[in-house]
Structures are given as C-alpha cells and as structure tokens.
Write a protein that holds these residues in place. Structure first.
Motif, short mmCIF file in Angstrom:
data_model
loop_
_atom_site.label_atom_id
_atom_site.label_comp_id
_atom_site.label_asym_id
_atom_site.label_seq_id
_atom_site.Cartn_x
_atom_site.Cartn_y
_atom_site.Cartn_z
N PRO A 282 0.81 -1.22 0.00
CA PRO A 282 0.00 0.00 0.00
C PRO A 282 0.85 1.28 0.00
N LEU A 283 2.05 1.21 0.57
CA LEU A 283 2.96 2.36 0.54
C LEU A 283 3.42 2.66 -0.88
N LEU A 284 3.69 1.61 -1.66
CA LEU A 284 4.06 1.79 -3.06
C LEU A 284 2.96 2.53 -3.80
N VAL A 285 1.74 2.04 -3.64
CA VAL A 285 0.59 2.64 -4.35
C VAL A 285 0.46 4.11 -3.98
N GLN A 286 0.59 4.42 -2.69
CA GLN A 286 0.44 5.82 -2.26
C GLN A 286 1.58 6.68 -2.77
N LEU B 254 3.23 6.28 -5.57
CA LEU B 254 2.97 6.54 -6.98
C LEU B 254 1.89 7.61 -7.16
N ARG B 255 0.87 7.58 -6.31
CA ARG B 255 -0.19 8.59 -6.40
C ARG B 255 0.33 9.98 -6.06
N LEU C 230 -0.62 3.82 -12.61
CA LEU C 230 -0.29 4.95 -11.75
C LEU C 230 1.09 5.53 -12.07
N ALA C 231 1.91 4.74 -12.77
CA ALA C 231 3.27 5.17 -13.12
C ALA C 231 3.29 5.79 -14.50
N ASP C 232 4.28 6.63 -14.73
CA ASP C 232 4.43 7.25 -16.06
C ASP C 232 5.13 6.32 -17.04
N GLU C 233 5.98 5.45 -16.51
CA GLU C 233 6.62 4.42 -17.32
C GLU C 233 6.95 3.25 -16.41
N TRP C 234 7.10 2.07 -16.98
CA TRP C 234 7.43 0.89 -16.16
C TRP C 234 8.25 -0.10 -16.98
N TYR C 235 9.01 -0.91 -16.25
CA TYR C 235 9.86 -1.93 -16.87
C TYR C 235 9.76 -3.23 -16.10
N VAL D 95 3.34 8.22 5.91
CA VAL D 95 4.60 7.50 5.70
C VAL D 95 5.10 7.71 4.28
N ALA D 96 4.21 7.56 3.29
CA ALA D 96 4.60 7.75 1.89
C ALA D 96 5.11 9.17 1.65
N ALA D 97 4.44 10.16 2.26
CA ALA D 97 4.86 11.55 2.09
C ALA D 97 6.27 11.76 2.62
N ARG D 98 6.58 11.16 3.78
CA ARG D 98 7.93 11.31 4.34
C ARG D 98 8.97 10.59 3.49
N LEU D 99 8.61 9.48 2.88
CA LEU D 99 9.54 8.76 2.02
C LEU D 99 9.94 9.59 0.81
#
Length: 196
Positions: free
Chosen positions: A21-25, A27-28, A64-69, A173-177
């Motif tokens: 869920p931190l990854l998703v947040q 990216l948002r 949610l990403a602009d590009e991915w690999y 948490v995501a904001a601080r990261l």
C-alpha cells in the motif's frame, strides 16, 4: 502541467516485502506532484504481495506510473547512469534486496538501478521492511547509510498528526519517504512543535 522534458524522473522499485500500500500511495503522490514523473520496476515477489495487501492488479498499479519496466529488462534506461533521474526509492525494500544493493549484486533491473543511483550519487531511499531486525540486516543498513545520498527509512508510524485511519497513516509514511526528492505532499502533517 510541466513539459515531460522538464519533469524529474523518480525510479520507484518495489519488492515482495509487506508494505505494497505504501508503493501505491507513493505513486499517487508523485503523479499529483508538479514537475515529477515515476518509473516503476516491480519484482515478481511484489506482484504476489500486491494482490494480498491491496486487491489491485499489476496493470492497475502500472497505470499509476508514467513508465514501467520488467525486472528482467537489464538493458532498460534505469540500468545506465546516462538515464536522467532525480534518484530512486525502493518501497517496500526486502532484506534480500537490501543485501543485494549492499553487495553490488546487480542481477535484476531493480538492483542495477539502485547500483547506478549510488554510483551517480543520487538520492536512494530504502523503505526497509522487516521485524525484528537481525544483526545481518542491521549491519547491511548501517553500512549503506554511510554512503552519501542513501537513506534508510523504515515505515515508522507517527501519531502527532492524529491520523484516524490506516489510509491516513499510509499517506503520512509515503509523504515522508518522498521528501528527499523535494516533493511536498499536500495532506502531510508536519511537526510544528508543541503548542503554547
């Protein structure tokens, strides 16, 4: 909206540790931040954990990403120092991945991108996810933390913002990261000191 050429690219890696869920947040928040774009690399373990923890599919997160690999695309842009980025975040970061970064074992695109981030002296944020931590984990983190630009940021909860839901805590948490990249998440509650 910024021109794509003017935007700063953040490489976002994700492993199979708990904390998707931190990854998703993250990216948002990057998507909402003016002047930034995200480049996503998800390990196969991350895809498995994603379904358990979020109910989202891989394609929904990629959107949610602009590009991915794919992690096997070892020759993709993030594998080169000439690929311009503002740095990299690994969220969540498993102890296996952290050990690979520590030893320079650049077997996958995610590990190679982290290796490049270190050699180019760009910010590298590792959302280390494990508990309890063994002496091996602590040694790897301590040695990585001495490298300029590397930040070890376990997903520690804060309570001074009076978050009332798991979603609010995840956002904080995501904001601080993302702060090391200069992103100011609009709903983040900074500590303003004790009141009068």
């Amino acid at each position: 909206m910024s021109d794509e050429r003017d935007e700063q690219r953040i490489v976002v890696g994700a492993t199979g540790a708990s904390g998707l869920p931190l990854l998703v947040q993250c990216l948002r928040i990057i998507r909402e931040a003016d002047g930034f774009r995200s480049c996503l690399i998800m390990s196969h373990g991350a895809r498995t954990t994603l379904a358990w923890e979020t109910g989202l599919g891989v394609d929904e997160v990629r959107a949610l990403a602009d590009e991915w690999y794919e992690p096997e695309e070892i020759g993709a842009g993030p594998a080169s120092g000439s690929y311009r980025t503002a740095g990299m975040i690994v969220v969540p970061c498993s102890m296996k991945t952290l050990a690979g970064i520590h030893s320079g074992y650049a077997e996958t695109l995610l590990l190679r991108a982290a290796d490049v981030t270190i050699k180019e002296q760009r910010p590298l944020v590792l959302c280390a996810r494990e508990s309890p931590l063994s002496p091996i984990h602590l040694r790897n983190m301590q040695e990585l933390s001495m490298i300029p630009g590397v930040r070890i940021c376990p997903p520690m909860l804060t309570f001074y913002g009076n978050a009332s839901t798991i979603e609010d805590m995840t956002y904080d948490v995501a904001a601080r990261l993302l702060m090391p990249f200069g992103i100011e998440a609009p709903r983040y509650h900074r500590w303003n000191g004790l009141g009068e």
